[in-house]
Scaffold this active site. Structure first.
Site, PDB file in Angstrom:
ATOM      1  CB  CYS B 425      -6.726   5.417 -26.810  1.00  8.22           C
ATOM      2  SG  CYS B 425      -5.617   6.835 -26.794  1.00  8.22           S
ATOM      3  CG  HIS B 469      -5.887   5.194 -22.488  1.00 11.95           C
ATOM      4  ND1 HIS B 469      -5.595   4.673 -23.708  1.00 11.95           N
ATOM      5  CD2 HIS B 469      -6.842   4.389 -21.958  1.00 11.95           C
ATOM      6  CE1 HIS B 469      -6.345   3.602 -23.933  1.00 11.95           C
ATOM      7  NE2 HIS B 469      -7.114   3.414 -22.868  1.00 11.95           N
ATOM      8  CG  ASP B 485      -9.836   1.322 -22.621  1.00 16.30           C
ATOM      9  OD1 ASP B 485      -9.958   1.786 -23.770  1.00 16.30           O
ATOM     10  OD2 ASP B 485      -8.755   1.294 -22.001  1.00 16.30           O
TER      11      ASP B 485
END
Lengths: 317, 675
Positions: B425, B469, B485
């Site tokens: 991430c 995250h 995202d």
């Protein structure tokens, strides 16, 4: 009827007093112990006298037998004593070509076992049946002992050399255990002057006839023990069985001995009913050798402690 | 061996000494995790010393030795590096005294002092830890202490089991009282604060992101926070627990500010008022109400669904629609929040912030910049540009991994986007924001947690450190900040399910942990159960503060007033006392004594007032002799009374019962009235 009983009793009370007085003359200054000793005999129980050597144990036992006019035998217990030495032995008779039983010293009305705890457990055990059943068995035959049959045993304190402790089962068969203790100074002076002790033993006459003795023994259970008094006795017994105090409490046989002893004690005081005083008078003698305390407390101390603690008053009756 | 000079029956027995030692050990053991460990050997040596004295092998130490020992102990504490004025020092001193006292427990009252101090130390333990395990251990320690208290009162040894049983029953009897006090006693704010333990490590997300950080966090299975939704639970892929906004990029690391600032200063800079938030917010959609319990992290950063519109608890609004704790979270803390995730934020953004969201280092990563500019030129709109970038992530050979290769620190973005294409991430969010900024679209990195594990037993969501995250927010015209995202393009399972699903093939989930309960399926079930118990403990026991108490009492009593509470508490206390009375047999009817004995006892009481006390072992006749000797004036009555009682008791068939009782009563009132 009541009158005749009372008259009869009065006569017996007189006999008892005479007995006591005769004994007091020989054993000076030990009224309490003498009364306890006589109580045990009159209540048809066996007596254990524990004390140091030379305190007059044997004298007391002998005096008792003389006063009661009973057939008396004495055996000095030693470590090599055998059961046959007490009970008797079957001997082969060449004339009749058969075995015949020769009675041992135990066949007597008063059997004095001197220094009982110097004998081995084997010899001690020979007395067990005699004391409880009033009979002995040998070679498969049972021989009845004379009636009355008393064992008066003396023992030295266990701290002395060459003693075997008596097992609890045997101790429980003795109704009372008493200790004589050192004499009072005044009394001791008398003894030192020679006015006392064994020299006078020969003067003792029989005071109580065999019939009177049996009558007294029958009278003992008639001494009234009230419910209130039984409450007190049960409080005492219950306390001996509480586990913070004793390892071994009073057995039912011990409790019965306590009541019978109190009844007999009351009789000695000339009463036909028992009081708490009577229970207290015999409690230490009854419980002292039966109780086993925690942390090696002596039974007598424990009995005195319990007596001191338990309330005389009270009960639901 | 007993010490001379002290009454023997008040001395502590050998068994009592061992009991005390066991109780002291059980009290001190858990505290050794927080305070100097050498205090435990001090206890053992002290107790061994005392036992040697009891066995007669040594002498009881004199005042000089004791003084020297005390001096050494205090010097040792000072040398242990504990701050002089601190809770640790106070607790350590208490422990030291507690341990040394073992040398001097001679009498019962010394033992009682030890036990009472032990109770206090059990309380001190809760200053350090408040978990349910600590509470359970505290109950155990209390049982041991009470057992020791019982044991030192006994003159003869009782079995260990019976003492423990008795002490457990005693504690059990206290339980209802404890519950009433817990529910009803007012929760006061502390009157003063002590400098608490300073050595607390910080856990959780840091306020910087260098690709690699979050991967480390992914190897931790500790709990970050747990959430209870008041209404329906949002979809898993909507659970973006927003923490910090990272605006500044130096070519390698993303951070909140250009320069390194003290956390307190950062906090002050970032906090804002609610009116400020409300001005910049276009509230839309439906609100989500939820309670969060944050675990101790040692930091102030809090995580929530953005934007938070209403909050209750010890927290502040942050400038970037995040929330910040008023104080560093050193113990579990609960907040009640309402968020509106569909709202539009910063539709009209201030210039200064606009500039911030476009910042890039002056050079480096040339290839990426060029790529961004080229793609932007061919796009019809910013949205189109974003889609084409995201498409690249999806269609190019990007690979989601927790074991990315090392990147060139000078050109990390280039290296990642064009060469390795392997990352997690932090790599995706960082490179995405870089491309956005390079094309002139305001964007920023957001770090926090995504998803969480739904616990069916407790109906709550547990968010662990491995759920950490990073994602991006892009400022679009008329829409404000939009969450994007890029990781979900590469590894949709990460967002739809969890990290474990995303790296299943690779097997790197919690790989650094040799023993992990989370990886094993059966153990995972057990862990979930434990989590659920702990969650309830935190929420209903530790979280029971003034606010919760007021709410609970309102639900319980309807209307909360002092009088109301007083009545309820009074009733409960009465009920508890009645229960105690029944259990302890206070109301059990004693078998009543017969009337003559009660009369006799009254007789004894009357005489006692006149100065003559009967000992239990005295028979009526003996007492009568003593009493008449001392009170000749009463001679006749006392003798008569005793005679009547004695006859009634010991020759009952000679007399009429009722008649004798009447005589006793008459005599009794006569004796009482007579002076």
């Amino acid at each position: 009827m009541l009158n005749t009983v009372n008259q009869l009793n009065t006569a017996l009370f007189k006999d008892i007093d005479a007995c006591l007085n005769a004994l007091y003359r020989v054993i000076l200054g030990k009224e309490q112990q003498v009364q306890l000793a006589l109580t045990a005999i009159l209540a048809d129980g066996h007596l254990l006298i524990e004390d140091l050597p030379g305190m007059g144990k044997t004298t007391l036992a002998y005096a008792l037998s003389r006063v009661l006019g009973l057939n008396y035998k004495r055996v000095q217990f030693t470590s090599d004593l055998l059961p046959a030495d007490l009970i008797g032995v079957s001997v082969y008779d060449p004339r009749t070509a058969a075995f015949s039983f020769h009675r041992g010293p135990v066949f007597s009305s008063i059997f004095l076992a001197d220094e009982l705890n110097r004998a081995t457990p084997k010899a001690q055990s020979a007395l067990l049946e005699a004391m409880e059943e009033g009979q002995v068995s040998i070679d498969g035959e049972t021989h009845a002992l004379p009636d009355p049959f008393f064992v008066i045993a003396t023992q030295n304190p266990q701290t002395q050399y060459g003693t075997f402790p008596l097992p609890e089962s045997q101790l429980d068969r003795f109704m009372f255990r008493i200790a004589l203790g050192y004499p009072e100074p005044v009394v001791e002076r008398e003894i030192l002057k020679g006015n006392q002790g064994r020299a006078k033993l020969a003067d003792i006459q029989q005071v109580l006839s065999r019939d009177s003795l049996l009558e007294i023994q029958q009278l003992v259970p008639q001494v009234k023990v009230s419910e209130t008094l039984l409450d007190y006795v049960q409080r005492l017994i219950a306390r001996t069985r509480e586990d913070d105090l004793c390892d071994l409490g009073l057995s039912p046989r011990g409790a019965l001995a306590l009541i019978k002893g109190a009844q007999c004690w009351a009789l000695l005081q000339g009463r036909m009913h028992a009081l708490p005083e009577d229970i207290q008078a015999v409690f230490v003698a009854v419980a002292g050798h039966r109780l086993i305390g925690k942390q090696e407390t002596r039974g007598e101390q424990l009995a005195r402690h319990i007596l001191h603690e338990v309330d005389v008053i009270g009960g639901s009756h | 061996m007993f010490i001379k000079g002290f009454p023997q029956d008040k001395q502590i027995t050998y068994a009592g000494m061992l009991w005390l030692l066991a109780a002291q050990l059980s009290v001190m053991s858990p505290l050794a995790f927080y305070l100097p460990v050498w205090l435990i050997p001090v206890l053992l040596i002290s107790a061994a010393w005392r036992i040697r004295v009891m066995k007669g092998r040594t002498e009881q130490p004199g005042i000089v030795v004791i003084g020297a020992l005390g001096f050494c102990g205090i010097a040792g504490l000072l040398a242990s590096g504990i701050a002089l004025v601190s809770l640790d020092m106070m607790a350590s001193l208490l422990m030291l005294g507690f341990a040394y006292k073992a040398i001097e427990v001679i009498q019962r009252r010394d033992g009682i002092v030890v036990v009472l101090t032990g109770y206090l130390l059990v309380g001190v333990l809760f200053l350090y830890s408040q978990s349910i395990l600590t509470a359970m251990y505290g109950v155990f320690a209390m049982t041991m202490l009470s057992g020791a208290l019982i044991a030192i009162q006994q003159s003869a040894q009782q079995s260990i089991g019976s003492n423990l049983k008795l002490s457990a029953i005693m504690l059990l009897l206290c339980l209802p009282l404890m519950l009433v006090l817990f529910v009803f006693a007012p929760r006061f704010a502390p009157l003063w604060t002590l400098p608490l333990h300073s050595n607390h490590a910080r856990t959780g997300i840091s306020d910087q992101m260098t690709p690699g950080d979050i991967a480390n966090l992914s190897q931790s299975e500790g709990l970050a926070f747990s959430v209870k939704f008041n209404r329906a639970r949002p979809d898993q892929n909507q659970l973006y627990w927003r923490g910090m906004v990272l605006n500044y990029f130096d070519g390698n690391t993303w951070s909140q500010f250009q320069e390194e600032l003290d956390p307190d200063v950062e906090k002050k800079t970032l906090q804002t008022s609610f009116s400020n938030i409300a001005d910049r917010l276009d509230k839309r959609g439906e609100g989500i109400e939820y309670d969060i319990i944050y675990e101790a992290s040692g930091q102030s950063w809090l995580f929530a669904l953005a934007p938070v519109v209403s909050l209750q608890g010890e927290a502040l609004y942050g400038r970037n629609f995040n929330i910040i704790a008023k104080h560093d979270v050193r113990e579990p803390m609960m907040l009640k929040l309402i968020s509106y995730p569909d709202s539009r934020r910063d539709v009209a953004l201030a210039d200064m912030l606009h500039q911030q969201a476009l910042q890039l280092p002056p050079d480096g990563n040339a290839a990426s910049r060029e790529l961004a500019v080229r793609l932007f030129k061919t796009s019809s709109s910013p949205q189109d540009f974003i889609d084409s970038i995201l498409n690249r992530y999806r269609q190019d050979a990007f690979y989601y991994t927790l074991r990315p290769p090392l990147l060139d620190p000078q050109h990390s973005i280039d290296d990642f986007l064009l060469n390795s294409k392997k990352g997690f991430c932090a790599h995706y969010a960082g490179s995405f924001v870089f491309l956005m900024r390079a094309a002139g679209i305001p964007a920023r990195v957001v770090i926090g947690y995504q998803g969480g594990e739904w616990n069916n037993n407790g109906e709550f969501l547990a968010v662990h450190h491995y759920d950490a995250h990073a994602w991006a927010e892009v400022l679009l015209k008329n829409r404000g900040w939009v969450r994007i995202d890029p990781t979900s393009m590469v590894a949709p399972q990460r967002v739809e399910q969890n990290l474990q699903a995303a790296v299943q093939e690779e097997g790197s989930f919690l790989e650094a942990k040799i023993f992990s309960m989370t990886r094993n399926q059966w153990l995972n079930g057990v862990r979930k159960q434990l989590d659920s118990v702990q969650y309830r403990w935190r929420r209903y026991v530790l979280g029971y503060d003034t606010r919760q108490q007021a709410a609970f009492l309102k639900r319980l009593l309807g209307e909360v007033s002092v009088g109301h509470i007083a009545i309820v508490v009074g009733t409960l206390f009465t009920v508890i006392i009645l229960i105690w009375g029944i259990v302890l047999g206070l109301f059990r009817k004693q078998p009543r004594e017969a009337i003559e004995h009660r009369l006799y006892r009254r007789f004894c009481q009357i005489l006692q007032k006149k100065g003559i006390k009967r000992l239990p072992s005295q028979t009526p006749q003996q007492f009568c002799r003593i009493a008449t000797a001392q009170l000749p004036a009463f001679n006749q009555d006392i003798t008569k009374f005793t005679e009547t009682y004695s006859t009634l008791c010991y020759q009952p068939d000679r007399v009429s019962y009722q008649q004798q009782i009447d005589i006793m009563k008459r005599l009794l009132s006569k004796i009482r009235k007579q002076r």
